[in-house]
Design an enzyme around this catalytic site. Structure first.
Site, PDB file in Angstrom:
ATOM      1  N   ARG A   1       0.856  -1.121  -0.064  1.00  0.00           N
ATOM      2  CA  ARG A   1      -0.072  -0.035  -0.087  1.00  0.00           C
ATOM      3  C   ARG A   1       0.720   1.009  -0.105  1.00  0.00           C
ATOM      4  O   ARG A   1       2.007   1.270   0.400  1.00  0.00           O
ATOM      5  CB  ARG A   1      -0.953   0.005   1.051  1.00  0.00           C
ATOM      6  CG  ARG A   1      -1.983  -1.144   1.517  1.00  0.00           C
ATOM      7  CD  ARG A   1      -3.010  -0.672   2.387  1.00  0.00           C
ATOM      8  NE  ARG A   1      -2.396  -0.043   3.590  1.00  0.00           N
ATOM      9  CZ  ARG A   1      -2.179  -0.743   4.424  1.00  0.00           C
ATOM     10  NH1 ARG A   1      -2.250  -1.927   4.593  1.00  0.00           N
ATOM     11  NH2 ARG A   1      -1.735  -0.116   5.867  1.00  0.00           N
TER      12      ARG A   1
ATOM     13  N   TYR B   1      -0.627  -3.679  -7.576  1.00  0.00           N
ATOM     14  CA  TYR B   1      -0.369  -4.505  -6.122  1.00  0.00           C
ATOM     15  C   TYR B   1      -1.637  -4.477  -5.301  1.00  0.00           C
ATOM     16  O   TYR B   1      -1.882  -3.431  -4.972  1.00  0.00           O
ATOM     17  CB  TYR B   1       0.797  -4.243  -5.726  1.00  0.00           C
ATOM     18  CG  TYR B   1       1.497  -5.145  -4.579  1.00  0.00           C
ATOM     19  CD1 TYR B   1       2.169  -6.200  -5.123  1.00  0.00           C
ATOM     20  CD2 TYR B   1       1.051  -5.171  -3.316  1.00  0.00           C
ATOM     21  CE1 TYR B   1       2.603  -7.291  -4.142  1.00  0.00           C
ATOM     22  CE2 TYR B   1       1.474  -6.239  -2.446  1.00  0.00           C
ATOM     23  CZ  TYR B   1       2.398  -7.400  -2.837  1.00  0.00           C
ATOM     24  OH  TYR B   1       2.653  -8.344  -2.301  1.00  0.00           O
TER      25      TYR B   1
ATOM     26  N   LYS C   1      -9.483  -2.885   0.287  1.00  0.00           N
ATOM     27  CA  LYS C   1      -9.627  -1.815   1.299  1.00  0.00           C
ATOM     28  C   LYS C   1     -10.460  -0.718   0.745  1.00  0.00           C
ATOM     29  O   LYS C   1     -11.097   0.062   1.260  1.00  0.00           O
ATOM     30  CB  LYS C   1      -8.367  -1.414   1.640  1.00  0.00           C
ATOM     31  CG  LYS C   1      -7.436  -2.862   2.352  1.00  0.00           C
ATOM     32  CD  LYS C   1      -7.796  -3.167   3.279  1.00  0.00           C
ATOM     33  CE  LYS C   1      -6.881  -4.047   4.221  1.00  0.00           C
ATOM     34  NZ  LYS C   1      -7.171  -4.858   5.159  1.00  0.00           N
TER      35      LYS C   1
ATOM     36  N   HIS D   1     -12.627  -2.917  10.077  1.00  0.00           N
ATOM     37  CA  HIS D   1     -11.425  -3.624   9.588  1.00  0.00           C
ATOM     38  C   HIS D   1     -11.459  -5.000  10.794  1.00  0.00           C
ATOM     39  O   HIS D   1     -10.587  -4.960  11.573  1.00  0.00           O
ATOM     40  CB  HIS D   1     -10.355  -2.841   9.677  1.00  0.00           C
ATOM     41  CG  HIS D   1      -8.941  -3.483   9.084  1.00  0.00           C
ATOM     42  ND1 HIS D   1      -7.715  -3.043   9.573  1.00  0.00           N
ATOM     43  CD2 HIS D   1      -8.573  -4.445   8.238  1.00  0.00           C
ATOM     44  CE1 HIS D   1      -6.919  -3.776   9.244  1.00  0.00           C
ATOM     45  NE2 HIS D   1      -7.201  -4.642   8.309  1.00  0.00           N
TER      46      HIS D   1
ATOM     47  N   SER E   1      -2.465  -4.249  11.162  1.00  0.00           N
ATOM     48  CA  SER E   1      -1.766  -5.144  10.299  1.00  0.00           C
ATOM     49  C   SER E   1      -0.477  -6.094  11.312  1.00  0.00           C
ATOM     50  O   SER E   1       0.042  -5.066  12.156  1.00  0.00           O
ATOM     51  CB  SER E   1      -1.059  -4.868   9.013  1.00  0.00           C
ATOM     52  OG  SER E   1      -2.057  -4.136   8.153  1.00  0.00           O
ATOM     53  N   ALA E   2      -0.313  -7.221  11.281  1.00  0.00           N
ATOM     54  CA  ALA E   2       0.820  -8.135  11.913  1.00  0.00           C
ATOM     55  C   ALA E   2       0.582  -7.938  13.282  1.00  0.00           C
ATOM     56  O   ALA E   2       1.700  -8.124  14.176  1.00  0.00           O
ATOM     57  CB  ALA E   2       2.306  -7.340  11.433  1.00  0.00           C
ATOM     58  N   CYS E   3      -0.599  -8.134  13.722  1.00  0.00           N
ATOM     59  CA  CYS E   3      -0.954  -8.160  15.113  1.00  0.00           C
ATOM     60  C   CYS E   3      -1.647  -9.578  15.269  1.00  0.00           C
ATOM     61  O   CYS E   3      -2.369  -9.660  16.383  1.00  0.00           O
ATOM     62  CB  CYS E   3      -1.730  -6.899  15.718  1.00  0.00           C
ATOM     63  SG  CYS E   3      -0.763  -5.478  15.642  1.00  0.00           S
TER      64      CYS E   3
ATOM     65  N   THR F   1      -4.790 -13.030  11.230  1.00  0.00           N
ATOM     66  CA  THR F   1      -5.327 -14.191  10.720  1.00  0.00           C
ATOM     67  C   THR F   1      -4.929 -15.266  11.447  1.00  0.00           C
ATOM     68  O   THR F   1      -5.769 -16.099  11.437  1.00  0.00           O
ATOM     69  CB  THR F   1      -4.345 -14.250   9.331  1.00  0.00           C
ATOM     70  OG1 THR F   1      -4.671 -13.168   8.434  1.00  0.00           O
ATOM     71  CG2 THR F   1      -4.740 -15.300   8.305  1.00  0.00           C
TER      72      THR F   1
ATOM     73  N   ASP G   1     -10.599 -10.547   7.947  1.00  0.00           N
ATOM     74  CA  ASP G   1     -10.096  -9.153   7.514  1.00  0.00           C
ATOM     75  C   ASP G   1     -11.124  -8.066   7.525  1.00  0.00           C
ATOM     76  O   ASP G   1     -10.746  -7.117   8.261  1.00  0.00           O
ATOM     77  CB  ASP G   1      -9.283  -9.232   6.332  1.00  0.00           C
ATOM     78  CG  ASP G   1      -8.514  -7.856   6.144  1.00  0.00           C
ATOM     79  OD1 ASP G   1      -8.015  -7.260   7.216  1.00  0.00           O
ATOM     80  OD2 ASP G   1      -8.445  -7.127   5.095  1.00  0.00           O
TER      81      ASP G   1
ATOM     82  N   ASN H   1       6.050  -7.928   2.634  1.00  0.00           N
ATOM     83  CA  ASN H   1       4.678  -7.923   2.520  1.00  0.00           C
ATOM     84  C   ASN H   1       4.132  -8.881   1.262  1.00  0.00           C
ATOM     85  O   ASN H   1       3.228  -8.589   0.890  1.00  0.00           O
ATOM     86  CB  ASN H   1       4.202  -6.588   1.994  1.00  0.00           C
ATOM     87  CG  ASN H   1       2.769  -6.124   2.146  1.00  0.00           C
ATOM     88  OD1 ASN H   1       2.296  -6.797   3.136  1.00  0.00           O
ATOM     89  ND2 ASN H   1       2.391  -5.506   1.206  1.00  0.00           N
TER      90      ASN H   1
ATOM     91  N   ARG I   1       2.456 -11.968  -0.467  1.00  0.00           N
ATOM     92  CA  ARG I   1       1.185 -12.163  -0.166  1.00  0.00           C
ATOM     93  C   ARG I   1       0.638 -13.683  -0.687  1.00  0.00           C
ATOM     94  O   ARG I   1       1.154 -14.104  -1.784  1.00  0.00           O
ATOM     95  CB  ARG I   1       0.087 -11.242  -0.985  1.00  0.00           C
ATOM     96  CG  ARG I   1       0.348  -9.878  -0.169  1.00  0.00           C
ATOM     97  CD  ARG I   1      -0.412  -9.789   1.238  1.00  0.00           C
ATOM     98  NE  ARG I   1      -0.110  -8.568   1.927  1.00  0.00           N
ATOM     99  CZ  ARG I   1      -1.051  -7.942   2.821  1.00  0.00           C
ATOM    100  NH1 ARG I   1      -2.141  -8.514   3.097  1.00  0.00           N
ATOM    101  NH2 ARG I   1      -0.753  -6.843   3.286  1.00  0.00           N
TER     102      ARG I   1
ATOM    103  N   GLU J   1      -2.979 -20.749  22.196  1.00  0.00           N
ATOM    104  CA  GLU J   1      -3.464 -20.548  23.599  1.00  0.00           C
ATOM    105  C   GLU J   1      -4.251 -19.492  23.912  1.00  0.00           C
ATOM    106  O   GLU J   1      -4.720 -19.196  25.021  1.00  0.00           O
ATOM    107  CB  GLU J   1      -1.862 -20.284  24.386  1.00  0.00           C
ATOM    108  CG  GLU J   1      -1.143 -21.602  24.512  1.00  0.00           C
ATOM    109  CD  GLU J   1      -1.254 -22.725  24.946  1.00  0.00           C
ATOM    110  OE1 GLU J   1      -2.766 -22.771  25.560  1.00  0.00           O
ATOM    111  OE2 GLU J   1      -0.864 -23.992  24.913  1.00  0.00           O
TER     112      GLU J   1
END
Length: 605
Positions: free
Chosen positions: A79, A218, A227, A247, A269-271, A274, A294, A384, A386, A514
């Protein structure tokens, strides 16, 4: 796949759509026009075309059937928030967190750069539906693009083709989306595997429900249903029509002795978004099923509850870090019928990325097409990179994931990547306090966005790059829901943090499967079966209420996860006004009241 003349209106019974397609063709001047039908024959024709042009590499059908690998231009990998614009009529409506260009000025620019931008290429008309066909929560759109890569990706990510076109014709309503890679071809000019343009615009016109994207091929820059539509335009539609476009992942959780519960969760993102959406629980008897990873669209039902759908038909996930240990269900989902972009290629015709396996292969072709070994100085896959894969292939996909009625949401989780201060889980005091927690989500920057990786930034509701209007007004909209709907039927609001570290920098909570232990506490809170302790920042699990059976965790670690550090929270509270002042007069006064209440609780011990 049906070819059509520029002047041919036989492809649709909707004159408004035919007229718009003709206008875009006259502007962009393609060599041909193709109306996409979403068929298997069309998929096979386009993927073969992409293989012949060098854009796609067909993966080994024995290892990854009907799947393809591609590499983007190194300058077109993520992005581009600095080139993403909200072209509302008034700058104030775009707000301080969006880039704004007046719509007239932006249209004048597009009249120039789109003029002839599809010369030498085919213009594809892609009718699509966001959400299950026939759902009252779903929405329709048409993307015009000169990228066959986009068409094949849209086939995975949306309900695309003739059925969507028929529904568009029936309703007469659709969002217009125009995309070009911005690389016209002169007669005899050889194409490149990944055409793009160094000049990029991703622009949204909220009042007229339009998206125009130029220069990038992309991801969300080009797959305009994602988005651009599902969040930036849809958030404005939702505000105007009384629903929510968020989101958020959607998850179904079934206790061993109870009814299923559905939760939504908003993480930057990245937390671990997924990973949570495809959770493999470690507690016997608890079942987790995926509905969306998402985006959630939510409307109030006749019973006053909030019902959600996943508007997407596929998963467009970050590959690095996705492996059998971290997210086995995601790996199993992409067994075939998938597109992989900017990962590495194995010698036997499969794909690989960092985190897929414990040990890397001895040799790969990296995302730039270079030989790669474990001694190479750069990662084999772009951070990044995909995977694009059908949601229906997920081994834990819930049967109701594509139910037009949606699923009733009982709880909404907020969360970010926080190494300190924020406990493992907080339950809000009430709806307003939960909104306050969502407004103050903060997380580390990721490879999906521009900026220094690891730098902390506020990301309210995980919507910072995606809200299509002034975020101060967006906060007010969320607060207003609590005033205009029965609070007893609204979802309960929580804040989670899987990423707490100790003084040595070690993650204290094991995370991944967990995390079901935290979800179990949340589900039991909904039915009054789990205890909680009231603190200055919200309700935390009471001693003994968090299921820790079989988990090796020290009392010191548990105390770090479930204790409120008053002094650290005082510092946190001191920084909130700076964040709030970003939104000036648009920030609801109620949030200042909630901040004062937090400061008062902290001061009183």
């Amino acid at each position: 796949m049906i070819s059509a003349d520029v002047s041919d209106e036989s492809q649709t019974s909707l004159p408004e759509l035919a007229k718009w397609v003709r206008e875009i063709a006259e502007l962009t001047k393609p060599d041909d026009i193709v109306w996409c039908d979403g068929s298997q024959e069309e998929w096979e024709r386009l993927t073969s075309l992409l293989v012949d042009s060098g854009t796609f590499t067909r993966l080994n059908p024995q290892l990854r059937p009907n799947s393809f690998y591609c590499r983007s231009d190194p300058g077109d990998v993520a992005r581009v928030e600095s080139r993403t614009f909200i072209c509302s009529e008034r700058e104030d409506d775009a707000g301080p967190t969006n880039n704004w260009i007046p719509p007239g000025e932006m249209r004048a620019t597009f009249a120039e750069i789109f003029d002839g931008c599809m010369k030498g290429r085919t213009m594809f008309v892609v009718p699509f539906c966001m959400g299950p066909l026939g759902s009252a929560i779903s929405q329709l759109g048409v993307e015009i693009t000169d990228s066959p890569y986009v068409v094949t990706s849209m086939r995975i990510m949306t309900r695309m083709g003739t059925p969507a076109l028929r529904w568009i014709e029936e309703t007469g309503s659709f969002v217009r989306a125009v995309h070009s890679v911005g690389a016209p071809l002169e007669p005899g000019q050889e194409d490149v595997p990944w055409p793009c343009n160094p000049v990029k615009y991703i622009s949204h016109f909220p009042e007229t429900r339009e998206i125009w994207s130029f220069g990038s091929g992309y991801g969300g820059n080009a797959l305009l249903g994602k988005k651009c539509y599902a969040l930036r335009i849809a958030s404005v539609m939702a505000r105007d029509e009384g629903w929510l476009a968020e989101h958020m992942l959607i998850l179904k959780i079934t206790p061993p002795d109870g009814e299923p519960r559905y939760i939504a969760a908003a993480f930057p993102s990245a937390c671990g978004k997924t990973n949570l959406a495809m959770l493999a629980p470690t507690i016997d008897g608890w079942k987790v099923e995926a509905i969306g990873d998402d985006i959630a669209w939510m409307r109030f039902g006749e019973d006053g509850r909030l019902y959600a759908i996943n508007p997407e038909a596929g998963f467009f996930g970050v590959a690095p870090g996705t492996g059998m240990k971290t997210n086995a269900n995601a790996v199993k989902t992409m067994w075939g019928n998938s597109i992989f972009t900017n990962v590495a290629l194995t010698d036997d015709g499969d794909v690989w990325w960092e985190g897929l396996t414990d040990a890397p292969p001895a040799h790969l072709t990296d995302w730039k097409g270079r030989d790669w070994t474990p001694d190479s100085p750069e990662p084999a896959a772009h951070p990044n990179s995909r995977f694009t894969t059908p949601a229906s292939q997920c081994p834990i996909i819930a049967p109701e994931w594509d139910d037009p009625a949606g699923v009733p949401i009982s709880a909404i989780l907020f969360g970010g990547r926080r190494a300190s201060t924020v406990p493992l889980v907080i339950e809000s005091f009430d709806w307003d306090h939960g909104v306050f927690l969502g407004v103050n989500v903060a997380s580390e920057k990721t490879a999906a966005a521009e900026g220094k990786v690891g730098e902390l930034r506020h990301d309210p509701f995980a919507m910072l790059p995606f809200c299509g209007y002034n975020m101060g007004d967006y906060f007010g909209y969320w607060l207003n829901i609590g005033q205009t709907h029965d609070r007893a039927k609204l979802p309960r609001l929580f804040y989670v943090n899987w990423f707490r570290k100790d003084a040595s920098g070690r993650f204290v909570w094991p995370g991944f499967g967990e995390n079901i232990r935290v979800l179990k506490w949340i589900i039991q809170r909904l039915s009054g079966q789990a205890g909680a302790v009231r603190t200055a920042i919200g309700y935390l699990p009471a001693p003994g209420s968090l299921d820790l059976d079989g988990l090796e965790i020290s009392w010191a670690d548990l105390a770090l996860l479930l204790t409120v550090d008053t002094e650290a929270w005082k510092l946190e509270a001191e920084h909130i006004p700076e964040h709030f002042q970003t939104f000036h007069r648009h920030l609801p006064a109620r949030l200042w009241d909630l901040h004062a209440e937090l400061a008062g609780r902290l001061a009183s011990g």
